[in-house]
Design an enzyme around this catalytic site. Structure first.
Site, PDB file in Angstrom:
ATOM      1  N   HIS A 191       0.836  -1.212   0.000  1.00  0.00           N
ATOM      2  CA  HIS A 191       0.000   0.000   0.000  1.00  0.00           C
ATOM      3  C   HIS A 191       0.864   1.253   0.000  1.00  0.00           C
ATOM      4  O   HIS A 191       1.970   1.267   0.545  1.00  0.00           O
ATOM      5  CB  HIS A 191      -0.997   0.002   1.154  1.00  0.00           C
ATOM      6  CG  HIS A 191      -0.387   0.074   2.522  1.00  0.00           C
ATOM      7  ND1 HIS A 191      -0.172   1.262   3.174  1.00  0.00           N
ATOM      8  CD2 HIS A 191       0.046  -0.908   3.367  1.00  0.00           C
ATOM      9  CE1 HIS A 191       0.356   1.015   4.370  1.00  0.00           C
ATOM     10  NE2 HIS A 191       0.509  -0.287   4.513  1.00  0.00           N
TER      11      HIS A 191
ATOM     12  N   ASP B 240      -0.513   4.408   0.829  1.00  0.00           N
ATOM     13  CA  ASP B 240      -0.986   5.450   1.756  1.00  0.00           C
ATOM     14  C   ASP B 240      -0.282   5.266   3.098  1.00  0.00           C
ATOM     15  O   ASP B 240       0.335   4.224   3.356  1.00  0.00           O
ATOM     16  CB  ASP B 240      -2.507   5.384   1.931  1.00  0.00           C
ATOM     17  CG  ASP B 240      -2.969   4.086   2.580  1.00  0.00           C
ATOM     18  OD1 ASP B 240      -2.408   3.016   2.243  1.00  0.00           O
ATOM     19  OD2 ASP B 240      -3.881   4.118   3.428  1.00  0.00           O
TER      20      ASP B 240
ATOM     21  N   ASP C 291       6.205   1.507   6.634  1.00  0.00           N
ATOM     22  CA  ASP C 291       4.790   1.118   6.480  1.00  0.00           C
ATOM     23  C   ASP C 291       4.119   1.970   5.425  1.00  0.00           C
ATOM     24  O   ASP C 291       3.499   2.970   5.725  1.00  0.00           O
ATOM     25  CB  ASP C 291       4.086   1.268   7.832  1.00  0.00           C
ATOM     26  CG  ASP C 291       2.642   0.804   7.812  1.00  0.00           C
ATOM     27  OD1 ASP C 291       2.264   0.072   6.887  1.00  0.00           O
ATOM     28  OD2 ASP C 291       1.890   1.189   8.730  1.00  0.00           O
TER      29      ASP C 291
ATOM     30  N   GLU D  64      -5.129   1.424   2.780  1.00  0.00           N
ATOM     31  CA  GLU D  64      -4.888   0.399   3.795  1.00  0.00           C
ATOM     32  C   GLU D  64      -5.008   0.956   5.203  1.00  0.00           C
ATOM     33  O   GLU D  64      -5.549   0.294   6.100  1.00  0.00           O
ATOM     34  CB  GLU D  64      -3.489  -0.224   3.582  1.00  0.00           C
ATOM     35  CG  GLU D  64      -3.313  -1.586   4.263  1.00  0.00           C
ATOM     36  CD  GLU D  64      -2.846  -1.508   5.710  1.00  0.00           C
ATOM     37  OE1 GLU D  64      -2.956  -2.523   6.410  1.00  0.00           O
ATOM     38  OE2 GLU D  64      -2.373  -0.424   6.149  1.00  0.00           O
ATOM     39  N   GLU D  65      -4.533   2.167   5.404  1.00  0.00           N
ATOM     40  CA  GLU D  65      -4.580   2.755   6.750  1.00  0.00           C
ATOM     41  C   GLU D  65      -5.980   3.244   7.109  1.00  0.00           C
ATOM     42  O   GLU D  65      -6.200   3.770   8.203  1.00  0.00           O
ATOM     43  CB  GLU D  65      -3.574   3.912   6.857  1.00  0.00           C
ATOM     44  CG  GLU D  65      -2.126   3.542   6.561  1.00  0.00           C
ATOM     45  CD  GLU D  65      -1.514   2.530   7.541  1.00  0.00           C
ATOM     46  OE1 GLU D  65      -2.228   2.099   8.469  1.00  0.00           O
ATOM     47  OE2 GLU D  65      -0.343   2.161   7.353  1.00  0.00           O
TER      48      GLU D  65
ATOM     49  N   ASP E 138       4.250  -6.382   4.586  1.00  0.00           N
ATOM     50  CA  ASP E 138       3.583  -5.275   5.288  1.00  0.00           C
ATOM     51  C   ASP E 138       3.417  -5.591   6.774  1.00  0.00           C
ATOM     52  O   ASP E 138       2.487  -5.137   7.404  1.00  0.00           O
ATOM     53  CB  ASP E 138       2.216  -5.003   4.621  1.00  0.00           C
ATOM     54  CG  ASP E 138       1.543  -3.748   5.167  1.00  0.00           C
ATOM     55  OD1 ASP E 138       2.258  -2.849   5.662  1.00  0.00           O
ATOM     56  OD2 ASP E 138       0.305  -3.661   5.115  1.00  0.00           O
TER      57      ASP E 138
ATOM     58  N   HIS F   4     -31.448  11.059  37.842  1.00  0.00           N
ATOM     59  CA  HIS F   4     -30.569  11.590  38.869  1.00  0.00           C
ATOM     60  C   HIS F   4     -30.367  10.503  39.922  1.00  0.00           C
ATOM     61  O   HIS F   4     -31.337   9.957  40.457  1.00  0.00           O
ATOM     62  CB  HIS F   4     -31.230  12.824  39.480  1.00  0.00           C
ATOM     63  CG  HIS F   4     -30.335  13.595  40.397  1.00  0.00           C
ATOM     64  ND1 HIS F   4     -29.987  13.144  41.646  1.00  0.00           N
ATOM     65  CD2 HIS F   4     -29.707  14.785  40.243  1.00  0.00           C
ATOM     66  CE1 HIS F   4     -29.185  14.025  42.227  1.00  0.00           C
ATOM     67  NE2 HIS F   4     -29.003  15.037  41.385  1.00  0.00           N
TER      68      HIS F   4
ATOM     69  N   THR G 261     -23.525  12.749  38.677  1.00  0.00           N
ATOM     70  CA  THR G 261     -24.356  11.803  39.431  1.00  0.00           C
ATOM     71  C   THR G 261     -25.528  11.341  38.583  1.00  0.00           C
ATOM     72  O   THR G 261     -26.680  11.647  38.863  1.00  0.00           O
ATOM     73  CB  THR G 261     -24.865  12.465  40.715  1.00  0.00           C
ATOM     74  OG1 THR G 261     -25.488  13.696  40.351  1.00  0.00           O
ATOM     75  CG2 THR G 261     -23.742  12.729  41.683  1.00  0.00           C
TER      76      THR G 261
ATOM     77  N   ARG H 287     -10.590 -12.174  20.036  1.00  0.00           N
ATOM     78  CA  ARG H 287      -9.640 -12.526  18.974  1.00  0.00           C
ATOM     79  C   ARG H 287      -9.757 -14.024  18.762  1.00  0.00           C
ATOM     80  O   ARG H 287      -9.576 -14.794  19.707  1.00  0.00           O
ATOM     81  CB  ARG H 287      -8.223 -12.144  19.388  1.00  0.00           C
ATOM     82  CG  ARG H 287      -8.041 -10.670  19.549  1.00  0.00           C
ATOM     83  CD  ARG H 287      -8.032  -9.971  18.207  1.00  0.00           C
ATOM     84  NE  ARG H 287      -8.345  -8.562  18.315  1.00  0.00           N
ATOM     85  CZ  ARG H 287      -8.288  -7.718  17.298  1.00  0.00           C
ATOM     86  NH1 ARG H 287      -7.936  -8.137  16.082  1.00  0.00           N
ATOM     87  NH2 ARG H 287      -8.595  -6.456  17.458  1.00  0.00           N
TER      88      ARG H 287
ATOM     89  N   HIS I 196       2.838   2.976  13.358  1.00  0.00           N
ATOM     90  CA  HIS I 196       1.738   3.942  13.474  1.00  0.00           C
ATOM     91  C   HIS I 196       2.041   5.042  14.490  1.00  0.00           C
ATOM     92  O   HIS I 196       1.174   5.832  14.824  1.00  0.00           O
ATOM     93  CB  HIS I 196       0.442   3.231  13.858  1.00  0.00           C
ATOM     94  CG  HIS I 196      -0.112   2.393  12.746  1.00  0.00           C
ATOM     95  ND1 HIS I 196      -1.407   1.970  12.712  1.00  0.00           N
ATOM     96  CD2 HIS I 196       0.450   1.921  11.609  1.00  0.00           C
ATOM     97  CE1 HIS I 196      -1.615   1.256  11.615  1.00  0.00           C
ATOM     98  NE2 HIS I 196      -0.503   1.202  10.938  1.00  0.00           N
TER      99      HIS I 196
END
Lengths: 473, 473
Positions: free
Chosen positions: A97, A99, A131, A165-166, A194, A227, A329, A342, A444
């Site tokens: 990529h 970008d 990157d 890609e980013e 990458d 409240h 509150t 994951r 990044h």
């Protein structure tokens, strides 16, 4: 094999490659910011022109428009290219990529992020250096070096370079599916550079990535925020229910509490276990990189296994509750808990959604609350695991040995690179992740860098890989 | 007693009182917005001038400056006044406020919030009508009616009118402490008309308010936010720890899990229990008002007891975690859970802080996490309970009986009105909360209103109260 001459040539012209990298780091191709879109397009055109100059035939695919902050915006082109068309040769599809992540010197960069700057240790600082401009440029340098030496590139190459890609690779999947039996036809294997080495000194081949299933739990109670002074004690509070449900998802030691969650996790084979030996990874380096010694597991092996081959559940936050500094509150009337799992081979996202939903609904019934509860999987992507025995990997491993003199670490990663799975599914071909940069490149972050050594050896590695692919059975 | 003539006069002049209320509702004395500050000051001056015209001596106290959005801004004056100085009479200190909540017709008001508008049912709509301009004006109407009838006001009066009540009463406490032995010297009791009936049809006297102790739990882990794909499974995640700790504070049925939390709660006497009978309160009305039937308790009595006389713990939210719409795969490095406990007699805030902190620290140790945990009480205010047997309350109850023909509900409230406690502590005198408006007045909402009936009967009630005070032993 003629890689000796090739390597000599690459070493000799390394300053030329660094100069080219400097030229393209200077183009701020930030895909996340609409005002930089002309620069993203300019960067795509630069690679297209470069490929054409090298003799490749190219094709520019416009993936359509995106909506950015409510405004329609033309997506950057996907640049396709073909170099070589010899039916006697294997064909490798290369993805990268052009970008980059945003970067402002005010963020804390030590040098101008758009001016590639080398320090005394040979670290090349600049946004996009590692990157992913360095690696993409690397492939072009390999072709140019062959041409300069009068050598034939030993395989046919296809390129697929994107500019989003980013920003979630918007529009790319459609292009890949559309070109699978067209432009990408005849591809024998895919190679993507990458990602990053596990450590700082030893190359790796990456053969697996975790998937992700992202969930929200919605609890609805009163008609409006209340409240807590006036009503606290008399009402089933949505936050109380949600906190209890979230506490029944994962323990502080990482154990996931969803029954049956581990049933489909691929068993650990002796063979796989072997790959965890001698990896370029130490807990103390890892503690340095995350800024704390708060790891759960006491061994390197267990730590990596829980990042790579076991599922993990993270609680990300709560939407609708009080989240600002200070004190308020409020009894929020409607709150949404966000968490993700994951996922790993051989977990099936549909089953994950089912058992997670059933678990939360059962726990909610136990709470005895009069509020309403809904569970939703917001999105999911499958895990990916390649066959490290495939010739694509063997070629990669031999290339590493040739350039670095060591067998590569065989690694996986905990995050997702969705394009990997898209290519594998669409083309039904093996995908190799062949990283160029090191674990501390800071892709990044501020002060992103690519070590000159990784860049130049990486170009050699790419060249060696293509030769190994050509030779391998 | 000459209240018969007084009541007749008040009935006869009710349109005049409504016209005066219209005049002051038209002054948008919004204390929260700096651009309205001249209107707040104008409103204060209006009351000061009115009091002087009635023959009161007045004093304007400037409480200094506040910081609003980082800009210093002069606080509105506290208007003090004295009416009558006869050593043979009792002296009552009256508190009220002349500022109001913000209001924009675009918020959904059916009528212009700054134009008092009466509908067919006699509801007087307008910002500040019930909170608190109607009640403050009511006291002045009582004095004026006495003067018109040639009657003597039977007690000495002192006034304390502030212009910052809707913005935390900034500056007021200092003024009260400073004037306790000066301007407020000689006060025999305090009366505040700035709360509401429990229901819509039956008057009440309010003799208790809960306190509040506001806490945060801070969990610190990695040096920066981490990607949950890359790191999930290997790190003790601060969110997981925090969610577990928050789940160990309160159950979905409202039970507080802090050991010893109920030890100091004043036992329920038969006498107090009696006051919960025949209250103007029904669960179905309450469900309507909160927009859901998600109450914990099945009886009116238990519901009110858990709002008034038992502590409650509310989980407000989390600072530092993902709180926006959508999905973000972050492991937050540092999160702060916010919660508060509404405290009741005889709970001591210092002890609450100690047992809450000890409980959380003990629970944190059980988690076996390597993260760091800190507990802090951000602020606390004590609960308040008056003596409903005091002559001030007996006078209020007799006045209610005289005007409405019923014994008042004896109520408490779940929230705090800090000025109540400040007066009681500074002057060491009994404080009576004597509301004028009904539960559905919508003090802080759109379409705030005061029923004409409540306004006019409320003026009579104020007059009757002063006469009862004068007569009572």
């Amino acid at each position: 094999m003629s890689t000796t001459k090739l390597f000599e040539y690459i070493d000799k012209h390394q300053n030329d490659y660094v100069a080219q990298l400097k030229e393209i780091v200077a183009i701020p191709s930030v895909s996340a910011d609409a005002s930089y879109r002309p620069e993203v397009n300019r960067m795509g055109e630069w690679f297209k022109a470069k490929l054409e100059k090298l003799g490749a035939s190219t094709k520019r695919v416009d993936p359509g428009k995106q909506l950015l902050n409510g405004q329609p915006l033309q997506l950057p082109p996907v640049i396709l290219a073909t170099y070589g068309n010899d039916p006697a040769k294997k064909t490798i599809l290369l993805y990268g990529h052009y970008d980059v992540q945003p970067a402002l010197i005010e963020d804390g960069w030590a040098t101008d992020p758009w001016v590639l700057t080398e320090d005394d240790s040979g670290r090349l600082f600049g946004r996009g250096s590692t990157d992913d401009k360095g690696p993409v440029l690397g492939w072009l340098c390999v072709i140019a070096a062959h041409q300069a030496l009068g050598l034939e590139v030993p395989v046919n190459l296809k390129f697929c370079l994107e500019g989003m890609e980013e920003s979630g690779s918007e529009g790319l999947e459609k292009v890949i599916l559309q070109e699978a039996n067209n432009y990408f036809k005849g591809t024998d294997a895919i190679c993507i550079s990458d990602n990053y080495w596990l450590g700082k000194s030893k190359p790796c081949l990456t053969y697996g990535l975790r998937g992700v299933s992202y969930f929200r739990i919605l609890i609805k109670g009163p008609g409006a925020d209340l409240h807590s002074g006036v009503h606290g004690g008399s009402i089933h509070e949505p936050m109380t229910d949600l906190i209890h449900l979230m506490s029944r998802l994962v323990l502080p030691d990482g154990t996931i509490l969803v029954p049956g969650i581990l049933d489909d996790v691929a068993p650990l084979t002796k063979e796989e276990e072997e790959t965890y030996k001698n990896l370029d990874f130490s807990l103390s380096d890892y503690h340095d990189s995350v800024g704390a010694a708060t790891t759960i597991h006491s061994s390197e092996k267990a730590t990596l296994m829980h990042r790579w081959r076991y599922p993990a559940l993270s609680l990300h936050g709560i939407e609708g509750a009080f989240s600002s500094p200070g004190a308020k509150t409020v009894i929020p009337s409607k709150v949404q808990g966000k968490f993700s799992i994951r996922t790993v081979p051989d977990q099936d996202p549909e089953r994950i959604t089912r058992i997670v939903t059933e678990h939360i609904e059962a726990e909610f019934r136990k709470l005895g609350s009069k509020n309403a509860c809904e569970v939703e999987c917001l999105h999911h992507g499958r895990s990916w695991k390649s066959s490290p025995d495939h010739w694509n990997y063997l070629a990669g491993a031999k290339a590493v040995k040739e350039v670095y003199g060591v067998d590569p670490d065989m690694t996986r990663e905990g995050g997702s690179i969705p394009v990997t799975l898209t290519f594998q599914d669409a083309l039904q071909k093996n995908v190799l992740l062949l990283p160029m940069g090191a674990c501390d490149d800071g892709a990044h972050s501020i002060n992103e860098k690519l070590d000159r050594k990784n860049f130049i050896q990486g170009i050699k590695l790419m060249g060696a890989y293509l030769h190994q692919v050509a030779e391998i059975k």
